[in-house]
Design a protein around this motif. Structure first.
Motif, PDB file in Angstrom:
ATOM      1  N   LEU A 134     -27.995  31.209   9.641  1.00  0.00           N
ATOM      2  CA  LEU A 134     -27.735  30.480   8.150  1.00  0.00           C
ATOM      3  C   LEU A 134     -27.370  31.502   7.806  1.00  0.00           C
ATOM      4  O   LEU A 134     -26.137  31.579   7.201  1.00  0.00           O
ATOM      5  CB  LEU A 134     -28.337  29.931   7.244  1.00  0.00           C
ATOM      6  N   ASN A 135     -27.598  32.219   7.476  1.00  0.00           N
ATOM      7  CA  ASN A 135     -27.280  33.656   6.868  1.00  0.00           C
ATOM      8  C   ASN A 135     -27.500  34.822   7.762  1.00  0.00           C
ATOM      9  O   ASN A 135     -28.196  35.011   8.955  1.00  0.00           O
ATOM     10  CB  ASN A 135     -27.589  33.265   5.383  1.00  0.00           C
ATOM     11  N   GLY A 136     -27.284  36.182   7.271  1.00  0.00           N
ATOM     12  CA  GLY A 136     -27.127  37.472   8.087  1.00  0.00           C
ATOM     13  C   GLY A 136     -28.727  37.706   8.031  1.00  0.00           C
ATOM     14  O   GLY A 136     -29.118  38.839   8.253  1.00  0.00           O
ATOM     15  N   ILE A 189     -19.571  47.647  10.541  1.00  0.00           N
ATOM     16  CA  ILE A 189     -19.166  46.716  11.802  1.00  0.00           C
ATOM     17  C   ILE A 189     -19.600  45.327  12.060  1.00  0.00           C
ATOM     18  O   ILE A 189     -20.281  44.885   9.700  1.00  0.00           O
ATOM     19  CB  ILE A 189     -20.079  46.790  13.330  1.00  0.00           C
ATOM     20  N   HIS A 190     -19.920  44.028  11.973  1.00  0.00           N
ATOM     21  CA  HIS A 190     -19.501  42.931  11.476  1.00  0.00           C
ATOM     22  C   HIS A 190     -21.098  42.398  11.141  1.00  0.00           C
ATOM     23  O   HIS A 190     -21.411  41.839  10.400  1.00  0.00           O
ATOM     24  CB  HIS A 190     -19.065  41.995  12.350  1.00  0.00           C
ATOM     25  N   HIS A 191     -22.056  42.769  12.307  1.00  0.00           N
ATOM     26  CA  HIS A 191     -23.285  42.731  12.354  1.00  0.00           C
ATOM     27  C   HIS A 191     -23.620  43.383  10.875  1.00  0.00           C
ATOM     28  O   HIS A 191     -25.124  42.683  10.816  1.00  0.00           O
ATOM     29  CB  HIS A 191     -23.799  42.897  13.771  1.00  0.00           C
ATOM     30  N   LEU A 192     -23.513  44.232  10.974  1.00  0.00           N
ATOM     31  CA  LEU A 192     -24.426  45.263   9.405  1.00  0.00           C
ATOM     32  C   LEU A 192     -23.710  44.528   8.436  1.00  0.00           C
ATOM     33  O   LEU A 192     -24.708  44.603   7.808  1.00  0.00           O
ATOM     34  CB  LEU A 192     -24.397  46.726   9.762  1.00  0.00           C
ATOM     35  N   LEU A 193     -22.583  44.652   8.347  1.00  0.00           N
ATOM     36  CA  LEU A 193     -22.338  43.378   6.993  1.00  0.00           C
ATOM     37  C   LEU A 193     -22.834  42.575   6.535  1.00  0.00           C
ATOM     38  O   LEU A 193     -23.074  41.762   5.367  1.00  0.00           O
ATOM     39  CB  LEU A 193     -21.079  42.675   7.314  1.00  0.00           C
ATOM     40  N   SER A 194     -23.022  41.644   7.362  1.00  0.00           N
ATOM     41  CA  SER A 194     -24.533  40.262   7.383  1.00  0.00           C
ATOM     42  C   SER A 194     -25.754  40.697   6.825  1.00  0.00           C
ATOM     43  O   SER A 194     -25.612  38.980   6.120  1.00  0.00           O
ATOM     44  CB  SER A 194     -24.418  39.911   8.726  1.00  0.00           C
ATOM     45  N   HIS A 195     -26.177  41.661   7.122  1.00  0.00           N
ATOM     46  CA  HIS A 195     -27.461  41.532   6.096  1.00  0.00           C
ATOM     47  C   HIS A 195     -27.516  41.649   4.892  1.00  0.00           C
ATOM     48  O   HIS A 195     -28.267  42.579   3.832  1.00  0.00           O
ATOM     49  CB  HIS A 195     -27.744  43.407   7.196  1.00  0.00           C
TER      50      HIS A 195
END
Length: 434
Positions: free
Chosen positions: A369-371, A316-322
């Motif tokens: 700014l970033n994940g 999912i998007h949230h986990l990709l951001s890490h």
């Protein structure tokens, strides 16, 4: 003769209409109507705010240089064609977002700069889009349009309601603005409600107030009022006839009705189709002058969207951001492609000597700014001329400056929309460069 007390700026009022009256002997004071700041021949300025959660790739969100020769990081590459029409802003931040938890407390006040309540209490601040809508929204059929491509999440994360991370628009400190995620219903909001006030006679709208007012003025003033109202009616009828003959000058919306079919009912399963439909509806709302204020939340800050069309369906998007992977970059670019799509459509619509893009402010922002949850500075990019008042091709850096409140940008944007405030959130001065 009795002298009646009226307000200094005496008006006849109806639903969404105010009609200034001429001098009369019965009025104890007199004031001229404030002239409009925007000539009738110019198109209005519009404001659209887009949001995508969890920030962007740490190494690919950047800009160097200015104007057409500006170099852009890979995240921003979809905007290459608009480098001379865009403003890249680095270093702005929201002090209140550094308090509390992550995600919810970094998003719920993104457009207001207000402190958030934790626990079971919901309290933020009225967002910039709704402040503008409450000031100028009476001029259009809809005060604002609030769209989304991911449903709100009502759960709690780290002692903060995830309604904060699901809404960027707030009508009041305790009320998230209702979010429309169904394209068909958003379309219906634009075109299925009653006719716009602009389609009705001004006199018809103020008729009841005129009758009440007439009872309290002298006989001489009654005659003067009748003459005045008759002259207004005559102007209205002449304008209507001129419009039918194609002679009407001055700005008019380029469309009076939809130029796209009504979307299918239901919630789109294809995120590509969903975002494009919402983008088309945003442009259509501006093109028909149904509203001049729109927010489009592309996803939630703590979002669960997946992107199978990019070959990124495993997370999912949230986990990709890490992690700053190539897949995360693909997702970032997909969001920027929506901005470019809207900008390109706006730029193809002529409004006199300008385009719809020239007359608009299209801003993309995120809650961090970033994940890695860095909210010490926020990613911001703007496209459009703001009605000829924003110089494109700018690369602005406020990171080392003392007054770098995000709310300074909102003061500047509100000013372009004709809303002047002494302060907003934690800011008391607009950004001079924007």
């Amino acid at each position: 003769m009795a002298v009646h007390q009226f307000s200094r700026r005496t008006m006849l009022r109806g639903l969404g209409v105010s009609l200034a009256l001429p001098w009369m002997e019965s009025l104890s004071v007199w004031g001229d109507e404030t002239p409009s700041q925007t000539p009738a021949s110019q198109a209005p300025t519009r404001m659209a705010i887009l949001f995508s959660g969890c920030g962007y790739h740490r190494h690919e969100w950047w800009a160097k240089g200015e104007g057409k020769s500006m170099e852009l990081g890979k995240v921003l590459s979809p905007l290459n064609d608009f480098r001379d029409r865009m403003t890249f802003i680095r270093g702005l931040y929201n002090a209140e977002a550094l308090k509390g938890n992550i995600h919810s407390s970094q998003t719920g006040n993104l457009l207001s700069g207000a402190p958030l309540s934790a626990g079971g209490t919901i309290r933020s601040g009225t967002s910039v889009d709704q402040v503008v809508a409450q000031k100028i929204g009476h001029q259009t059929k809809l005060p604002s349009l609030v769209l989304g491509c991911e449903k709100a999440n009502p759960s709690v994360h780290k002692n903060y309601s995830m309604l904060y991370s699901s809404h960027i628009s707030w009508s009041s400190p305790t009320t998230p603005t209702p979010l429309e995620v169904y394209p068909a219903l958003a379309f219906d909001h634009l075109f299925k409600e009653s006719a716009q006030l602009g389609d009705k006679s001004v006199l018809d709208a103020v008729l009841a107030d005129a009758k009440d007012f007439r009872r309290d003025i002298s006989t001489l003033d009654q005659h003067k009022l009748d003459e005045y109202l008759n002259s207004v009616r005559d102007v209205e009828q002449r304008i209507e006839r001129a419009g039918k003959r194609g002679e009407l000058q001055g700005w008019r919306p380029t469309l009076t009705g939809p130029n796209i079919p009504r979307p299918a009912d239901g919630y789109p399963q294809d995120i590509v189709e969903h975002m494009r439909l919402m983008s088309d509806i945003l442009v259509l709302a501006f093109q028909t002058d149904t509203t001049r204020v729109c927010t489009l939340k592309l996803n939630n800050d703590h979002g669960t969207l997946r992107f199978p069309h990019l070959g990124v369906d495993y997370m999912i998007h949230h986990l990709l951001s890490h992690n700053d992977t190539d897949d995360w970059l693909k997702v970032n670019q997909f969001f920027l492609e929506q901005v470019a799509y809207i900008a390109r459509k706006m730029d193809s619509i002529r409004e006199g000597d300008r385009t719809l893009l020239d007359n608009s402010m299209l801003m993309l922002c995120s809650s961090m700014l970033n994940g890695h949850h860095d909210a010490n500075q926020l990613p911001v990019v703007m496209v459009g001329g703001g009605g000829g008042r924003i110089r494109g091709g700018q690369n602005l850096d406020y990171l080392e400056k003392p007054d770098r409140q995000m709310c300074r940008l909102y003061l500047s944007m509100m000013d372009k929309m004709g809303v002047q405030l002494d302060a907003f959130g934690d800011a008391t001065q607009p950004l001079d460069e924007v």
